[in-house]
Design an enzyme around this catalytic site. Structure first.
Site, short mmCIF file in Angstrom:
data_model
loop_
_atom_site.label_atom_id
_atom_site.label_comp_id
_atom_site.label_asym_id
_atom_site.label_seq_id
_atom_site.Cartn_x
_atom_site.Cartn_y
_atom_site.Cartn_z
N PHE A 147 0.76 -1.25 -0.03
CA PHE A 147 0.07 0.06 -0.14
C PHE A 147 0.90 1.08 -0.19
CE2 PHE A 147 -2.51 -3.06 2.83
CZ PHE A 147 -3.80 -3.05 1.90
N SER A 201 -4.64 2.25 -9.18
CA SER A 201 -5.78 2.91 -9.07
C SER A 201 -6.24 3.31 -10.42
CB SER A 201 -4.98 4.39 -8.58
OG SER A 201 -5.88 5.50 -8.88
N ALA A 202 -7.53 3.57 -10.40
CA ALA A 202 -8.53 3.84 -11.39
C ALA A 202 -8.21 4.96 -12.06
CB ALA A 202 -9.97 3.96 -11.26
N THR A 203 -7.39 5.97 -11.41
CA THR A 203 -6.77 7.45 -12.02
C THR A 203 -5.85 6.96 -13.27
OG1 THR A 203 -5.78 9.28 -11.40
CG2 THR A 203 -4.50 7.51 -10.95
N TYR A 215 1.05 11.34 -10.52
CA TYR A 215 0.46 10.09 -9.58
C TYR A 215 0.39 9.00 -10.31
CZ TYR A 215 -2.75 7.54 -6.56
OH TYR A 215 -3.25 6.48 -5.89
N LYS A 238 1.60 5.07 -10.87
CA LYS A 238 1.12 3.70 -10.66
C LYS A 238 1.11 2.99 -12.27
CE LYS A 238 -0.75 4.32 -6.76
NZ LYS A 238 -0.23 3.34 -5.60
N ASN A 240 -13.19 4.57 -5.91
CA ASN A 240 -13.35 5.56 -4.96
C ASN A 240 -13.39 4.91 -3.40
OD1 ASN A 240 -13.40 6.92 -7.51
ND2 ASN A 240 -13.75 8.49 -6.27
N LEU A 265 -13.92 14.05 -2.11
CA LEU A 265 -15.41 14.46 -1.91
C LEU A 265 -16.03 13.89 -0.47
CD1 LEU A 265 -18.16 15.76 -2.95
CD2 LEU A 265 -18.78 13.29 -3.93
N ARG A 273 -18.86 9.06 -10.00
CA ARG A 273 -17.97 8.32 -9.58
C ARG A 273 -18.35 6.91 -9.08
NH1 ARG A 273 -15.90 11.84 -12.14
NH2 ARG A 273 -14.13 12.91 -11.72
P1 NAD Z 1 -2.58 6.51 2.90
O1 NAD Z 1 -1.85 7.64 2.61
O2 NAD Z 1 -3.75 6.70 4.09
O3 NAD Z 1 -1.68 5.13 3.18
C1 NAD Z 1 -0.56 5.33 2.64
C2 NAD Z 1 0.41 4.81 3.79
O4 NAD Z 1 1.78 4.55 3.33
C3 NAD Z 1 0.66 5.89 4.90
O5 NAD Z 1 0.39 5.34 6.26
C4 NAD Z 1 1.86 6.53 4.78
O6 NAD Z 1 2.41 6.78 6.02
C5 NAD Z 1 2.71 5.44 4.05
N1 NAD Z 1 3.94 5.72 3.36
C6 NAD Z 1 3.94 6.72 2.36
N2 NAD Z 1 5.17 6.84 1.95
C7 NAD Z 1 5.68 5.89 2.37
C8 NAD Z 1 7.38 5.50 2.51
N3 NAD Z 1 8.12 5.97 1.51
N4 NAD Z 1 7.50 4.40 3.13
C9 NAD Z 1 6.78 3.51 4.02
N5 NAD Z 1 5.61 4.28 3.95
C10 NAD Z 1 5.20 5.17 3.31
O7 NAD Z 1 -3.67 6.10 1.55
P2 NAD Z 1 -4.56 4.93 1.55
O8 NAD Z 1 -5.83 5.72 1.01
O9 NAD Z 1 -4.59 3.90 2.28
O10 NAD Z 1 -3.94 4.41 0.12
C11 NAD Z 1 -3.02 3.05 -0.25
C12 NAD Z 1 -2.48 2.96 -1.42
O11 NAD Z 1 -3.64 2.76 -2.19
C13 NAD Z 1 -1.66 4.19 -1.94
O12 NAD Z 1 -0.66 3.37 -2.68
C14 NAD Z 1 -2.54 4.88 -2.96
O13 NAD Z 1 -2.14 5.44 -4.10
C15 NAD Z 1 -3.44 3.76 -3.36
N6 NAD Z 1 -4.79 4.28 -4.00
C16 NAD Z 1 -5.43 4.80 -3.12
C17 NAD Z 1 -6.82 5.27 -3.54
C18 NAD Z 1 -7.65 6.25 -2.12
O14 NAD Z 1 -8.61 6.98 -2.79
N7 NAD Z 1 -7.61 6.34 -1.16
C19 NAD Z 1 -7.36 5.15 -4.56
C20 NAD Z 1 -6.52 4.58 -5.32
C21 NAD Z 1 -5.25 3.93 -5.27
N1 UFG Z 2 -15.97 16.79 -5.84
C1 UFG Z 2 -16.63 18.04 -5.50
N2 UFG Z 2 -16.16 18.73 -4.62
C2 UFG Z 2 -15.18 18.37 -3.70
C3 UFG Z 2 -14.58 17.19 -4.12
C4 UFG Z 2 -14.73 16.58 -5.46
O1 UFG Z 2 -17.49 18.21 -6.23
O2 UFG Z 2 -14.78 19.02 -2.82
C5 UFG Z 2 -16.43 16.13 -6.83
C6 UFG Z 2 -15.44 15.75 -8.22
O3 UFG Z 2 -15.37 16.96 -8.96
C7 UFG Z 2 -15.72 14.53 -8.64
C8 UFG Z 2 -15.99 13.88 -7.26
O4 UFG Z 2 -16.43 14.95 -6.33
O5 UFG Z 2 -16.85 14.71 -9.68
C9 UFG Z 2 -15.36 12.71 -6.73
O6 UFG Z 2 -13.96 13.72 -6.61
P1 UFG Z 2 -13.00 12.92 -5.65
O7 UFG Z 2 -11.63 13.83 -5.49
O8 UFG Z 2 -13.48 12.44 -4.43
O9 UFG Z 2 -12.32 11.82 -6.26
P2 UFG Z 2 -11.72 11.38 -7.79
O10 UFG Z 2 -12.46 10.41 -8.51
O11 UFG Z 2 -11.51 12.67 -8.65
O12 UFG Z 2 -10.35 10.98 -7.36
C10 UFG Z 2 -9.94 9.97 -6.42
C11 UFG Z 2 -8.58 10.06 -6.14
C12 UFG Z 2 -7.78 9.80 -7.07
C13 UFG Z 2 -7.88 8.28 -7.44
C14 UFG Z 2 -9.57 8.26 -7.86
C15 UFG Z 2 -9.77 6.81 -8.41
O13 UFG Z 2 -8.37 11.54 -5.67
O14 UFG Z 2 -6.32 9.80 -6.74
O15 UFG Z 2 -10.12 8.81 -6.88
O16 UFG Z 2 -9.40 5.98 -7.14
F1 UFG Z 2 -7.32 8.04 -8.33
#
Ligand code: NAD
Ligand code: UFG
Length: 348
Positions: A90, A134-136, A158, A162, A189, A210, A241
């Site tokens: 992660f 990630s879906a991004t 970012y 990925k 998301n 959001l 989303r």
């Molecule tokens: P998060 O930031 O809560 O968790 C990531 C963890 O990694 C944190 O605890 C952070 O302290 C640790 N970390 C960061 N850099 C590090 C390093 N160099 N060495 C060791 N630990 C480190 O994020 P999350 O939402 O739990 O996401 C986990 C993973 O899923 C990430 O790789 C993120 O890119 C991916 N992801 C998250 C989302 C989302 O919306 N949350 C969506 C798609 C993918």
């Molecule tokens: N939105 C608002 N107001 C806000 C925040 C978001 O209207 O304050 C809207 C956005 O325009 C979008 C929707 O809410 O239409 C969702 O936005 P998020 O920022 O919650 O999520 P995204 O889908 O844009 O992106 C997130 C993470 C990305 C990740 C992606 C898919 O930020 O890193 O989900 O996992 F890649």
């Protein structure tokens, strides 16, 4: 079975850690805590203690870019006669906006950090990894639902890191197709919180996503929500989303570990989402209905880099992992609000 969870103290990692420990896995959390709090470890422990569950958890503070520290964990486990059998990776940085500002930091942590981890895994004969993608990576796409075979075209650093990591994993697999077991999970998301209200998402500063933004408006840490555009080409004009409950997502990791265990070698990329699209207005309405909180909002212009609509085709996860999401949007709102109400300031 002993697992290493890099970034196991983060939002997704902490929920998955608890679930794995409840299911009897032996877990080592390796985290630098740059984006998480050590308090979550105590929450996990006290939750398991109060349930009378006997568990095996080690927490080590460290950076994935620190090779010697990572190496020691693998070597110590081997010496203990309890080698790490798989990694759930992660750890990484995840802010789209920050990645645009500091791209090298993202390439360093996400890509170089993963390369370190893979080298050490290889040296210590640990060949199974579940990776947080990630879906991004799908970028601008018109074809929904999005299936895994759609072309990836990430629009920000970012997302590019990925894709680079997925490519690195795929190359590694191809270098020895009898050895590696690799599953790249492409999250949509992730939202909501643990049903106990003890664990949830705790973004540093003002949330950029959001759902945590809405819960902070509900608790009145923030005055009102800005809706980024009401003129998108969607049914009600706001962005659509795929929101997936954090518990469903965490369960997907348990199924992915089981899937890898059942294979001799494999490489797969798999979407984890709810398979449904909800608009911003639908989320606001459902949150208000489920929690009784009013969410004042105003309409702003579109956010840079946003797309109108995306949601996942989750048939591959259903077919390969036997996984499907079970929790509704209502449950997401109830659990997310429960966490925020019990912890107005998060873990701090
Ligand atoms: P998060 O930031 O809560 O968790 C990531 C963890 O990694 C944190 O605890 C952070 O302290 C640790 N970390 C960061 N850099 C590090 C390093 N160099 N060495 C060791 N630990 C480190 O994020 P999350 O939402 O739990 O996401 C986990 C993973 O899923 C990430 O790789 C993120 O890119 C991916 N992801 C998250 C989302 C989302 O919306 N949350 C969506 C798609 C993918
Ligand atoms: N939105 C608002 N107001 C806000 C925040 C978001 O209207 O304050 C809207 C956005 O325009 C979008 C929707 O809410 O239409 C969702 O936005 P998020 O920022 O919650 O999520 P995204 O889908 O844009 O992106 C997130 C993470 C990305 C990740 C992606 C898919 O930020 O890193 O989900 O996992 F890649």
């Amino acid at each position: 079975m002993r697992l290493l969870l890099t970034g196991g103290a983060g939002f997704i990692g902490s929920h998955t850690s608890l679930l794995l420990l409840q299911r009897g896995y032996d877990v080592i959390i390796y985290d630098s805590f740059v984006n998480s709090s050590y308090k979550v470890i105590n929450v996990i422990k006290s939750y398991l203690d109060s349930d009378g569950i006997d568990y095996k958890l080690k927490t080590i503070k460290g950076d994935i870019r620190d090779k010697s520290s990572l190496e020691k964990i693998f070597k110590d486990s081997i010496k203990e006669g309890n080698a790490i059998q798989a990694v759930i990776h992660f750890a990484g940085l995840k802010s789209v906006a920050e990645s645009v500002k500091y791209p090298l930091k993202y390439w360093d942590v996400n890509v170089c950090g993963t390369k370190n981890l893979l080298e050490i895994m290889k040296d210590n004969e640990c060949y199974s990894i579940v990776f947080s993608s990630s879906a991004t990576i799908y970028g601008l796409t018109n074809a929904v639902p999005i299936s895994e075979d759609q072309t990836v075209s990430p629009m920000n650093p970012y997302g590019k890191t990925k894709v680079a990591i997925e490519n690195m994993l795929c190359d590694l697999f191809k270098s020895n197709m009898n050895l590696w077991k690799i599953c790249s999970l492409r999250y949509f998301n992730p939202v909501g919180a643990h049903p106990s209200g003890l664990m949830g998402e705790d973004p540093i500063g003002i949330p950029s996503n959001l759902f945590p933004y809405i819960t902070q408006v509900a608790i009145r840490r923030i005055n009102l929500l800005k809706v980024f555009g009401d003129n998108w080409n969607t049914e009600d004009g706001s962005g659509v989303r795929d929101y997936i409950h954090i518990m469903d997502l965490s369960e997907g990791h348990i199924d992915a570990i089981g899937f890898l265990k059942s294979k001799k070698s494999i490489y797969e990329s798999i979407n984890l989402g709810s398979g449904k699209g909800y608009s911003v207005f639908q989320i606001i309405r459902e949150f208000e209905l489920s929690t009784g909180c009013e969410i004042p909002f105003l309409i702003e212009g579109r956010r840079d880099g946003d797309v109108a609509e995306y949601y996942a085709d989750i048939s591959k996860a259903e077919r390969l992992l036997g996984w499907s999401p079970k929790r509704s949007l209502k449950q997401i709102c109830i659990d997310g609000w429960n966490w925020q109400r019990n912890n107005p300031e998060g873990y701090t």
